[in-house]
Structure formats: structure tokens, C-alpha cells
Design a protein around this motif. Structure first.
Motif, short mmCIF file in Angstrom:
data_model
loop_
_atom_site.label_atom_id
_atom_site.label_comp_id
_atom_site.label_asym_id
_atom_site.label_seq_id
_atom_site.Cartn_x
_atom_site.Cartn_y
_atom_site.Cartn_z
N LEU A 92 3.44 13.64 -14.61
CA LEU A 92 3.45 13.42 -16.06
C LEU A 92 2.23 14.06 -16.71
CD1 LEU A 92 4.48 11.91 -18.64
CD2 LEU A 92 3.16 9.94 -17.84
N ALA A 93 1.04 13.79 -16.15
CA ALA A 93 -0.18 14.34 -16.73
C ALA A 93 -0.21 15.86 -16.61
CB ALA A 93 -1.40 13.72 -16.03
N ARG A 94 0.20 16.39 -15.46
CA ARG A 94 0.17 17.84 -15.26
C ARG A 94 1.13 18.54 -16.23
NH1 ARG A 94 1.39 18.20 -9.96
NH2 ARG A 94 -0.77 18.35 -9.26
N ASP A 95 2.32 17.99 -16.41
CA ASP A 95 3.27 18.60 -17.34
C ASP A 95 2.72 18.62 -18.76
OD1 ASP A 95 5.00 18.95 -15.26
OD2 ASP A 95 6.34 17.30 -15.80
N PHE A 96 2.09 17.51 -19.17
CA PHE A 96 1.55 17.44 -20.53
C PHE A 96 0.45 18.49 -20.72
CE2 PHE A 96 -1.76 15.79 -23.40
CZ PHE A 96 -1.02 15.70 -24.58
N VAL A 97 -0.47 18.59 -19.76
CA VAL A 97 -1.57 19.55 -19.86
C VAL A 97 -1.03 20.98 -19.88
CG1 VAL A 97 -3.56 20.48 -18.61
CG2 VAL A 97 -3.30 18.01 -18.89
N GLN A 98 0.00 21.25 -19.07
CA GLN A 98 0.59 22.58 -19.03
C GLN A 98 1.18 22.96 -20.39
OE1 GLN A 98 0.72 24.91 -16.48
NE2 GLN A 98 1.64 26.27 -18.00
N VAL A 99 1.94 22.04 -20.97
CA VAL A 99 2.63 22.33 -22.24
C VAL A 99 1.66 22.39 -23.40
CG1 VAL A 99 4.28 21.40 -23.90
CG2 VAL A 99 4.85 21.40 -21.48
N GLU A 100 0.73 21.43 -23.48
CA GLU A 100 -0.11 21.31 -24.66
C GLU A 100 -1.33 22.22 -24.65
OE1 GLU A 100 0.45 19.61 -27.49
OE2 GLU A 100 2.41 19.22 -26.62
N PHE A 101 -1.88 22.51 -23.46
CA PHE A 101 -3.15 23.24 -23.39
C PHE A 101 -3.02 24.59 -22.69
CE2 PHE A 101 -4.49 18.61 -23.07
CZ PHE A 101 -4.68 18.48 -24.44
N VAL A 102 -2.55 24.58 -21.46
CA VAL A 102 -2.51 25.82 -20.68
C VAL A 102 -1.61 26.86 -21.35
CG1 VAL A 102 -1.94 26.84 -18.44
CG2 VAL A 102 -3.02 24.59 -18.55
N ALA A 103 -0.46 26.40 -21.88
CA ALA A 103 0.47 27.33 -22.52
C ALA A 103 -0.13 27.97 -23.77
CB ALA A 103 1.76 26.60 -22.89
N ALA B 285 -7.73 24.18 -18.34
CA ALA B 285 -7.81 22.71 -18.35
C ALA B 285 -8.16 22.20 -16.96
CB ALA B 285 -6.48 22.12 -18.81
N ASP B 286 -9.20 21.38 -16.89
CA ASP B 286 -9.58 20.70 -15.65
C ASP B 286 -9.03 19.28 -15.73
OD1 ASP B 286 -10.73 19.89 -13.32
OD2 ASP B 286 -12.73 19.59 -14.16
N LEU B 287 -8.03 18.98 -14.91
CA LEU B 287 -7.34 17.69 -14.98
C LEU B 287 -7.70 16.83 -13.77
CD1 LEU B 287 -5.08 15.71 -16.00
CD2 LEU B 287 -3.46 17.10 -14.68
N ASN B 288 -8.10 15.59 -14.04
CA ASN B 288 -8.34 14.61 -12.99
C ASN B 288 -7.54 13.36 -13.30
OD1 ASN B 288 -10.74 15.52 -11.11
ND2 ASN B 288 -11.25 16.20 -13.18
N VAL B 289 -6.65 12.97 -12.38
CA VAL B 289 -5.85 11.76 -12.54
C VAL B 289 -6.42 10.68 -11.62
CG1 VAL B 289 -3.57 10.72 -12.33
CG2 VAL B 289 -3.79 13.09 -13.13
N VAL C 261 -9.26 15.08 -19.01
CA VAL C 261 -8.97 16.50 -19.18
C VAL C 261 -10.17 17.17 -19.84
CG1 VAL C 261 -7.39 18.21 -20.15
CG2 VAL C 261 -6.52 15.97 -19.50
N MET C 262 -10.70 18.20 -19.21
CA MET C 262 -11.80 18.99 -19.79
C MET C 262 -11.26 20.37 -20.12
SD MET C 262 -15.67 19.47 -18.37
CE MET C 262 -15.15 20.19 -16.81
#
Length: 687
Positions: free
Chosen positions: A13-24, A29-33, A49-50
Motif C-alpha cells: 500500500l505504501a509503496r504504491d502510494f509513493v510510486q503514484v504520488e511522488f516517483v511518477a 523517495a526514501d520509504l521506510n515502513v 517518506v523522505m
């Protein structure tokens, strides 16, 4: 809750959100869950998320993008996270939902808590104070103390989106707003013994349900306002005005059905409250257009309102009634503008989506002003986001006109299928479409998506003059379907040169010929949230769109950036929509209400696609798409009267007394029995 999010699902869930909202959008984005656990072992998942300020592409780092540092982006990202998470929770059939708004903006008198990271917990365990962890606990302790001192704050928060709740709902809220088992128990005890808590008895699954005195009082004000309006007849339309309006409609080629004519007679009969329940595609707006002419001929001013901008737009375009959102209308009232008068008729469309509190405010204002209100909707379509099922409850109490003859679909069997959807027979509707070759299974959802896009592409090229829409449940799927559809448009040579723009949802490429959806009401442009159109011309500083109602709209994308591709849309955006052909991708988050809307938008054809990794075959597909998630009202239950609940806790059995009163009423003369008219003994005994 029917389940819980697993750690793997949370990471995805977190990875998908970061991919869509930031990486795209070109960010790194540095993501730590973190999947931390509380003292009692309950998971407390969160993520950090950094982000970079510099964009990156295949050529490496680019210049700083100062737009990414705008304060308002934080609120947009919070809102998008809430949407993203709630959609995934729905897909997984998990009942929990999150709200991106601050507690203050939700009207909750509690302080928001910080998150504790795993490093802070490890440091704390080693005996070294971690400021962040202590701050989190401090806020939890203070919130717990606030709840113990005033448990109504917690009960009010729980009932923002649901009229009734269970012990589990209370326990989840107490766990979030307390520190340690002792305070958790104290918070639970305070809520259980709160003066505002009302016990309602068991629901259909045998769970004890509760509500608040405030919720019951709101429902009672709603019903008192509706009762006052139903009893008054101050807005009668003469037969001459009504017949003249009917004659003008027939001259335009509009001939009302018997049910539509009955509904017209009902809403123009003079009573201050009118209720019209109409299945999808039965011509409610056409009937309201005739009613508008009759009301105006009789000297009344007719206004329209709906929960969403696109619903207001559909009401206005379908009936000619000048319409706006309910929130905008209420804002005007708060500023002392546009208050209702006794010469006003207010039509509220898609009334089933309006929450109890909001509808109570509107009806109370109208009753005080002496205005007439006509509620139009379908309780079986999409449910209200806020608490309650006010429209359904008012219809049950006061009745109204019903329009069940479906007109939208051109073939009889498809009209029958829409009636099946409206009456909860979703399986029969799916079976009918399957029998006509319109239900398509694929090994995976990805393949189902590809198959759908292929069928959509062939359909649009074969029938370019027809309108086509792709519908699905989540924004993530909408994004994927939009990209795939746009790829087919590009391959066919139907798009101009791409212009890369940063819009509210991230970076997008737009071109002339692109289908787009406008995502924010903007009075200056004359556009509504959910409006569809086609790009005519585009540059970095200007976009011209021809909306589907034939108007031209031009704007600078920097000034109006709430825009996205419009080949696909969520089902929630589609209520009230009518197109020639619909293509639906089914996913597990759907239910009977979403299915009803999605499978009833078309005039000519419907194609329903699904993947066997979501539904092994048509049996689970039918079961999920038939799931009834209708909202309830506190007054649906037998003990919704606070005085009754108070008495029963003290051994006074109201149920027996009311049954005895009803029994006595049956034995007294007709004139005396009138005082008990409307008392339903079965409704009193059975929730």
C-alpha cells in the motif's frame, strides 16, 4: 472489521502510494515502513517518506522544483493518502477507514498524535528517553484524559460517518487515544458510562449496537422538520399550470409515462415536502423539468441542489433547474445570502447520498422559512459518506412517488436487468448480461484490464459518434486504465503533440484530442467536479476544453490544475451519468450499491470484465457485487428513544407498555383510535 491489513499488504500500500504520488512526478523517495506494536501487541503500522527537491530522469538530476515545497501540497497529499488507503481497505473487504482531515476540522476536541518510529522505541527500551516517543505518549495520555473527562468527544468522533457503532468500534478508538492498559480501561469505562451513550440492542449479526443522544436528537430534528413540512400545503400548483406544462413538454416530444405523471402530480400537489424514489434511468430529471415549468408558472422560484458539483450539473442540464452544491448553498446561508423564502421550491437530487446532519440542517432551514423541498433519489445507489440514511428514513415515514419504469436502456432485457439491480437481485442482472456475451473473465486483473481496453478501443473506433466511459472502483485502477486507453489513442494517431504539465495529481502528459475530467468546482469557469470534456488546444500556459455539454472552457493550467485524463472514472464519479456504452472493471472493493450504479449508466451496451485472481469464477463475483452495505439510522432500532433506554436500564419495560397501548388502541372507538394512527407495533418490537 472483517479483517486486518497484513504487513505485506501495508508495505505494498505504501509503496504504491509513493510510486503514484511522488516517483511518477520525478521525485526520489526514501520509504521506510514500520510495523511497530503497542504494549498489548496490537500493530501500530506507519511509514516515513523522505523526498528530494530536485527532479530526476534518465539524464540524472535536474533543477530544483520549488512547486514541490508548497504548503498546500501537504494537505493534498494527505487527502490523496486517505483516498488511496481507503480504496485499498475496501478492496480487501476491511471495514476500517481513515480521515485525512485534522481532528479540529472534523469537530473533534482531541490533539493529533505523533508517530513513534521503531528506532525511538528501541532507544526507549534501552532506557534512553526518546523525545518523539514521549511526545506521542503525552498526547495519547492527554487525549485519554480528555475523553475520561468528557467522553462525548470520543462518541462524537465515532459517529461522524456512522450513525451506530459496536463495542469493537469503541475499543479501536480507545486504543488509539490512550496510553497503556490502565488508561485504555478508563477510556472504555468512560465511554460505556457516558450520559450520551444510548444502547440500541442487537443488529442482524447479533452484535450490540450503540449510538449517541446527539445522533438521536439530530434524527428527531430531521423527522420533526419533515413532519412539519408534510403537514402543510402552501405550494399548490393549479391544474391549468400543470396541464400547460405537460402540453409544452409533449410539443417538444416528451411524453411522460404514467409513473412520471403521478410523480409530477405528487410534487406539485401543494405539500411542503415531496419525495420521489426513482430507479436509475427512469427519467426523474425529465419529470422535474416539467414540474419546474409548472412551479414557475404558479409564481414560485425553483432552486436545485445536490451533494456533488457534477450531480448539480446533471440536475440543471436535465431539468433546467438552476442548481449548486448543498455545501455552497449552506455557505451562502451562513453569509446571510440566498436564504429560502415561502415562495421557494428547493429540489435536492441524489438525496440518498446526503448525510443525516446535513439534510437535517437543510430541512430545518426550509421548514422555518416556509419553503417547499422535493427530495429525489434512490436509496439503493451509492450511500452517504457522512453518517445516516436520512432519505431512506424519510421515505419510509412519509411515502412518496416511485418511478420504476426504466427508460435509459434501449432494450427490454437490459431495462429488466436495471430493475433487478435496483431491487437487490444483482445476480440475476449479471446472469442476464453474461447470457448476452457481455461478462468477460481473464486469468488475471492485468489481463482483464488489457481485454477491457481492447474492447473499448474497438468500440470507440466502430462508433465514434457514441459516448463511451470506463468505470472501476479505485483511483489506482482509474490511473492505470487512463494510461492504457491513452496509449491506444496515441497508437491510432488520434492525439496531438504531448505537453507535460504538473497538475494537482502529479505530472501528466496532455494533448489535443485527449479526454479529460475536471476535478474541482469553479464558478468563474462554469465547471463542476466530475465534468468530462475533450481538449481542443493546449500549451504550457493554456488549455481549451470542449465539455460534453457543448461549451468551450479555457484556462491556464497553473491557475486551474484540478484536471486529469477522463477515459476512465471511479464509480462514485459516475452516479447521475448517462452514456451510450460502459466498460466496467470489477474489483473486490465493490458492493451492491456500486454495482447498481456501474451497471446502469449505459443506453446501448455494457461490458463487464474481471480477473480470476480477484474472483475465481462468477459465484464469488456475484457474491461480492451483491454485498449490501446500506447505512443505518439510530431510529431504525427499537430502543432509539433516549427516555426509553434510560427507563429500561432501571427495569421499566417500555416495550411491553407500548405493545399494551397499541392493543388498547385496537379496542377503542374509531375517533379515539386516531391518536394512535401511525403506531406500528411490529416496528416497535423488531429492529
Amino acid at each position: 472489521m472483517k479483517g486486518a491489513l497484513s504487513e505485506a499488504q501495508g508495505i505494498e500500500l505504501a509503496r504504491d502510494f509513493v510510486q503514484v504520488e511522488f516517483v511518477a512526478s520525478g521525485m526520489i523517495a526514501d520509504l521506510n515502513v514500520h510495523w511497530d506494536r503497542a504494549e498489548d501487541g496490537t500493530p501500530k503500522p506507519h511509514a516515513h517518506v523522505m523526498l528530494t527537491m530536485r527532479s530526476v530522469d534518465e539524464n540524472g538530476f535536474g533543477p530544483k522544483v520549488r512547486e514541490w515545497n508548497r504548503t498546500e501540497l501537504v494537505e493534498q497529499w494527505r487527502e490523496r493518502w486517505a483516498d488511496h488507503a481507503n480504496e485499498r481497505l475496501a478492496e480487501l473487504d476491511i471495514d476500517a477507514r481513515i480521515d485525512h482531515r485534522s481532528l479540529e476540522s472534523q469537530g473533534i476536541a482531541l490533539e493529533p498524535q505523533t508517530k513513534i518510529g521503531a528506532p525511538a522505541q528501541r532507544i526507549e527500551a534501552a532506557g534512553v528517553e526518546a523525545d518523539r516517543a514521549e511526545d506521542h505518549r503525552r498526547i495519547a495520555r492527554e487525549n485519554g484524559a480528555r475523553i475520561v473527562a468528557d467522553p462525548s468527544s470520543a462518541l462524537g468522533a465515532i459517529t461522524r460517518q456512522q450513525s451506530t457503532f459496536t463495542r469493537r468500534d469503541m475499543a479501536m478508538f480507545a486504543h488509539q487515544h490512550s496510553d497503556g492498559i490502565e488508561q485504555f480501561n478508563a477510556v472504555m469505562g468512560a465511554m460505556r458510562n457516558a450520559p450520551d451513550l444510548v444502547e440500541l440492542g442487537s443488529d442482524g449479526r447479533g452484535e450490540d449496537r450503540f449510538t449517541t443522544r446527539e445522533m438521536i436528537e439530530t434524527e428527531q430534528r430531521l423527522h420533526r422538520a419533515a413532519e412539519r413540512m408534510a403537514e402543510k400545503e402552501r405550494h399548490e400548483v393549479g391544474d391549468r399550470d400543470r396541464e400547460a406544462a405537460l402540453a409544452r413538454a409533449e410539443a417538444r416530444g416528451l411524453v411522460l409515462s404514467g409513473e412520471q405523471a403521478d410523480a409530477l402530480a405528487h410534487v406539485t400537489d401543494g405539500r411542503d415536502l415531496g419525495v420521489v424514489v426513482g430507479y436509475a434511468g427512469t427519467g426523474k430529471s425529465a419529470m422535474l423539468g416539467v414540474a419546474r415549468e409548472a412551479w414557475e408558472a404558479a409564481g414560485y422560484e425553483v432552486r436545485g441542489a445536490a451533494l456533488s458539483g457534477i450531480a448539480a450539473e446533471n440536475l440543471e442540464s436535465g431539468s433546467g433547474i438552476a442548481s449548486r452544491t448543498i455545501a455552497g448553498m449552506e455557505h451562502g446561508w451562513g453569509q446571510g445570502r440566498d436564504a429560502l423564502t415561502s415562495r421557494d421550491v428547493l429540489v435536492i437530487d441524489e438525496a440518498g447520498m446526503v448525510g443525516t446532519r446535513q439534510l437535517e440542517r437543510v430541512l430545518s432551514h426550509a421548514a422555518e422559512a416556509g419553503a417547499k423541498v422535493v427530495l429525489v433519489g434512490d436509496p439503493q445507489q451509492l450511500q452517504s459518506i457522512e453518517a445516516g440514511a436520512a432519505f431512506r428514513s424519510i421515505h419510509e415515514r412519509h411515502g412518496g412517488a416511485e418511478i420504476r419504469e426504466v427508460r435509459r436502456q434501449r432494450e427490454d432485457w437490459q431495462r429488466d436487468a436495471t430493475r433487478d439491480l435496483a431491487t437487490g437481485r444483482t445476480g440475476e442482472a449479471i446472469h442476464a448480461y453474461d447470457g448476452h456475451g457481455m461478462v468477460h473473465a481473464a486469468p488475471t486483473r492485468e489481463q482483464a484490464r488489457d481485454d477491457l481496453i481492447g474492447r473499448w478501443d474497438r468500440g470507440r473506433q466502430a462508433s465514434p459518434d457514441q459516448s463511451h466511459i470506463i468505470l472501476t472502483h479505485t483511483n489506482d485502477e482509474v490511473r492505470a486504465l487512463n494510461e492504457a486507453a491513452r496509449g491506444r489513442m496515441r497508437k491510432a494517431g488520434d492525439l496531438g503533440d504531448d505537453v507535460r504539465l504538473t497538475v494537482e495529481r502529479g505530472e501528466r502528459s496532455f494533448a489535443s484530442g485527449d479526454r479529460v475530467m475536471l476535478l474541482q468546482n469553479e464558478r468563474g469557469l462554469g465547471v463542476k467536479n466530475g465534468m468530462l470534456g475533450t481538449i481542443v488546444e493546449i500549451s504550457e500556459r493554456s488549455m481549451s476544453v470542449r465539455t460534453d455539454d457543448g461549451r468551450g472552457v479555457s484556462f491556464d493550467p497553473k491557475d486551474y490544475d484540478r484536471i486529469d485524463h477522463g477515459y476512465a472514472a471511479t464509480i462514485h464519479k459516475a452516479q447521475g451519468m448517462t452514456v451510450d456504452r460502459t466498460y466496467v472493471l470489477a474489483t473486490p472493493g465493490m458492493d451492491a450499491h456500486a454495482s447498481y450504479v456501474a451497471l446502469s449508466r449505459h443506453r446501448d451496451g455494457l461490458e463487464l470484465h474481471y480477473g480470476r485472481d480477484d474472483f475465481a469464477n462468477q459465484d464469488p463475483l456475484t457474491r461480492i457485487l451483491s454485498c449490501d452495505r446500506a447505512k443505518d439510522m439510530a431510529t431504525d432500532y427499537e430502543r432509539a428513544d433516549p427516555a426509553q433506554s434510560y427507563a429500561e436500564r432501571r427495569g421499566i419495560t417500555f416495550r411491553q407498555r407500548v405493545e399494551r397501548v397499541v392493543e388498547i388502541a385496537k379496542q377503542v372507538p374509531e375517533k379515539v383510535r386516531g391518536m394512535f394512527d401511525g403506531v406500528n407495533s411490529r416496528a416497535i418490537v423488531t429492529p
